[in-house]
Motif scaffolding. Structure first.
Motif, PDB file in Angstrom:
ATOM      1  N   ILE A  45     -64.640   9.281  40.329  1.00 41.95           N
ATOM      2  CA  ILE A  45     -63.884  10.509  40.569  1.00 41.95           C
ATOM      3  C   ILE A  45     -64.062  11.446  39.376  1.00 41.95           C
ATOM      4  O   ILE A  45     -63.876  11.035  38.227  1.00 41.95           O
ATOM      5  CB  ILE A  45     -62.396  10.181  40.793  1.00 41.95           C
ATOM      6  CG1 ILE A  45     -62.244   9.358  42.086  1.00 41.95           C
ATOM      7  CG2 ILE A  45     -61.546  11.436  40.851  1.00 41.95           C
ATOM      8  CD1 ILE A  45     -60.869   8.789  42.307  1.00 41.95           C
ATOM      9  N   PRO A  46     -64.446  12.693  39.599  1.00 44.89           N
ATOM     10  CA  PRO A  46     -64.696  13.611  38.480  1.00 44.89           C
ATOM     11  C   PRO A  46     -63.410  14.025  37.767  1.00 44.89           C
ATOM     12  O   PRO A  46     -62.321  13.967  38.335  1.00 44.89           O
ATOM     13  CB  PRO A  46     -65.353  14.819  39.161  1.00 44.89           C
ATOM     14  CG  PRO A  46     -64.854  14.772  40.568  1.00 44.89           C
ATOM     15  CD  PRO A  46     -64.712  13.330  40.904  1.00 44.89           C
ATOM     16  N   GLY A  47     -63.564  14.443  36.510  1.00 43.95           N
ATOM     17  CA  GLY A  47     -62.445  14.987  35.753  1.00 43.95           C
ATOM     18  C   GLY A  47     -61.503  13.951  35.176  1.00 43.95           C
ATOM     19  O   GLY A  47     -60.370  14.272  34.824  1.00 43.95           O
ATOM     20  N   ILE A  48     -61.932  12.684  35.060  1.00 42.83           N
ATOM     21  CA  ILE A  48     -61.084  11.620  34.543  1.00 42.83           C
ATOM     22  C   ILE A  48     -61.326  11.447  33.046  1.00 42.83           C
ATOM     23  O   ILE A  48     -62.469  11.344  32.598  1.00 42.83           O
ATOM     24  CB  ILE A  48     -61.353  10.291  35.279  1.00 42.83           C
ATOM     25  CG1 ILE A  48     -61.093  10.467  36.776  1.00 42.83           C
ATOM     26  CG2 ILE A  48     -60.507   9.171  34.710  1.00 42.83           C
ATOM     27  CD1 ILE A  48     -59.682  10.905  37.126  1.00 42.83           C
ATOM     28  N   LYS A  49     -60.246  11.393  32.290  1.00 40.37           N
ATOM     29  CA  LYS A  49     -60.351  11.235  30.840  1.00 40.37           C
ATOM     30  C   LYS A  49     -60.904   9.858  30.484  1.00 40.37           C
ATOM     31  O   LYS A  49     -60.447   8.845  31.000  1.00 40.37           O
ATOM     32  CB  LYS A  49     -58.966  11.393  30.202  1.00 40.37           C
ATOM     33  CG  LYS A  49     -58.925  11.076  28.713  1.00 40.37           C
ATOM     34  CD  LYS A  49     -57.502  11.062  28.188  1.00 40.37           C
ATOM     35  CE  LYS A  49     -57.448  10.609  26.741  1.00 40.37           C
ATOM     36  NZ  LYS A  49     -56.060  10.528  26.229  1.00 40.37           N
ATOM     37  N   ARG A  50     -61.874   9.839  29.598  1.00 42.94           N
ATOM     38  CA  ARG A  50     -62.380   8.576  29.047  1.00 42.94           C
ATOM     39  C   ARG A  50     -61.506   8.175  27.859  1.00 42.94           C
ATOM     40  O   ARG A  50     -61.282   8.974  26.953  1.00 42.94           O
ATOM     41  CB  ARG A  50     -63.829   8.707  28.593  1.00 42.94           C
ATOM     42  CG  ARG A  50     -64.820   8.839  29.730  1.00 42.94           C
ATOM     43  CD  ARG A  50     -66.255   8.736  29.191  1.00 42.94           C
ATOM     44  NE  ARG A  50     -66.506   7.447  28.560  1.00 42.94           N
ATOM     45  CZ  ARG A  50     -66.879   6.354  29.228  1.00 42.94           C
ATOM     46  NH1 ARG A  50     -67.051   6.409  30.538  1.00 42.94           N
ATOM     47  NH2 ARG A  50     -67.099   5.222  28.579  1.00 42.94           N
ATOM     48  N   TRP A  51     -61.040   6.943  27.851  1.00 47.14           N
ATOM     49  CA  TRP A  51     -60.177   6.477  26.775  1.00 47.14           C
ATOM     50  C   TRP A  51     -60.985   5.904  25.613  1.00 47.14           C
ATOM     51  O   TRP A  51     -60.450   5.753  24.502  1.00 47.14           O
ATOM     52  CB  TRP A  51     -59.205   5.426  27.305  1.00 47.14           C
ATOM     53  CG  TRP A  51     -58.141   6.010  28.174  1.00 47.14           C
ATOM     54  CD1 TRP A  51     -58.314   6.611  29.390  1.00 47.14           C
ATOM     55  CD2 TRP A  51     -56.748   6.082  27.902  1.00 47.14           C
ATOM     56  NE1 TRP A  51     -57.113   7.042  29.897  1.00 47.14           N
ATOM     57  CE2 TRP A  51     -56.128   6.718  29.001  1.00 47.14           C
ATOM     58  CE3 TRP A  51     -55.950   5.654  26.852  1.00 47.14           C
ATOM     59  CZ2 TRP A  51     -54.753   6.936  29.070  1.00 47.14           C
ATOM     60  CZ3 TRP A  51     -54.575   5.861  26.922  1.00 47.14           C
ATOM     61  CH2 TRP A  51     -53.989   6.498  28.003  1.00 47.14           C
TER      62      TRP A  51
END
Length: 347
Positions: free
Chosen positions: A86-92
């Motif tokens: 899913i696009p726009g997901i923050k990478r931790w």
């Protein structure tokens, strides 16, 4: 040697596998094929990540303290979304993320229906809270994914407020109320209470919270309907006319009270799935009945066909193991399982 009792294990496994079975049967509309894999939907996938987030939160608390449990579940949902592409997901983390063993399960990367409120909140990178919700959705995902919160005692507090926190990550007030009451029903069922008694107690307890009472009057109507007109599709459709969390819980209560016996779980889930909005009703009813009767009451021929049967069963076992035995160790004791942190990193 584990301190987890057979009863704890049976109810936890029953709840998780019952939820997965209801989710999969619900996806068929009650017309279960005679053979083949019974697939999970996004509701079942998210429930798995709820449990993983809970375990990782408990691991973090043991080692670092200062843990926000709902925040750990939020982190788990971002891993789910990242795996789904899913696009726009923050990478931790820049490397080795998503981490933990669920990230190695290929089928959890497969899209199985939408979860629009959850995805919108994750893409907005703003986690909702009970007093400051980020969305307006009252949808059933806020309930179904939160039900496993009823399987443990949360840091000295009842499970209802924690379930409301989990729902509040992405959903609005009515879904929070349904999650709180639903998880409290599960909590009472796992201690051996009959479904009807568990529902009545959950209503009283959640309705008496001083800061934010949770009241769902339709549940009393659902119990009354189960006494007067049990197992009728028209009654179920009336109680669960839409995809709201409150409707799914009312429908599940009606179904569970209409089919109270251990040997009726199959019939109950098929009934739940048979109405137009039965998908979430079936998942919720499965979790409640599984917690009430234990894993041994679930129909083996159907459970053995579940796509996520091993994943859900492992999570249920590991949830009990972490909360009872603490194999990750803590700041004062070494781990009894040297690989536990790798499976459930508590950062």
């Amino acid at each position: 040697m584990t301190k987890v009792t057979a009863e704890q294990l049976a109810t936890a496994r029953g709840c998780m596998l019952g939820l997965m079975l209801g989710d999969a049967i619900g996806a068929t509309g009650g017309a279960v094929p005679a053979s083949g894999t019974l697939r999970a939907t996004s509701a079942g996938q998210l429930a798995c990540f709820t449990v993983e987030g809970i375990i990782r939160g408990h691991v973090r608390d043991a080692h670092k303290g200062n843990t926000h449990p709902a925040g750990m579940v939020w982190h788990a949902y971002t891993r789910w979304a990242a795996m789904q592409g899913i696009p726009g997901i923050k990478r931790w983390q820049e490397e080795s993320w998503p981490d933990g063993w669920l990230a190695q399960v290929p089928v959890l990367s497969v899209r199985r229906g939408s979860a629009p409120a959850t995805v919108a909140a994750l893409q907005g990178q703003q986690m909702g809270r009970v007093d400051t919700p980020v969305g307006t959705s009252m949808g059933a995902h806020g309930l179904t994914r939160s039900l496993p919160a009823g399987l443990c005692d949360w840091w000295g507090s009842p499970p209802g407020p924690f379930a409301a926190d989990v729902a509040a990550i992405t959903h609005a007030a009515e879904a929070m109320d349904a999650a709180a009451v639903g998880a409290t029903i599960v909590a009472h069922c796992r201690t051996g209470q009959r479904v009807e008694e568990a529902v009545e107690r959950a209503q009283r307890e959640c309705g008496a919270w001083p800061e934010r009472p949770a009241r769902l009057p339709l549940l009393s109507e659902a119990l009354a309907a189960a006494r007067m007109k049990p197992a009728e599709a028209t009654e179920l459709a009336r109680l669960a006319p839409d995809a709201r969390a409150a409707s799914a819980l009312a429908g599940a209560v009606y179904v569970a009270a209409s089919f109270p016996a251990r040997e009726q779980v199959r019939e109950a889930l098929l009934c739940a799935a048979s109405v137009p909005q039965g998908r979430h009703v079936a998942a919720t009813a499965g979790a409640i009945l599984g917690a009430a009767h234990g894993v041994g009451a679930l129909p083996v021929d159907l459970v053995s066909r579940l796509e996520l049967v091993w994943v859900a069963d492992t999570l249920a076992r590991d949830l009990m193991t972490q909360f009872v035995d603490g194999p990750s160790g803590n700041g004062y004791a070494p781990p009894t399982d040297p690989h536990w942190w790798e499976r459930y990193p508590g950062w």
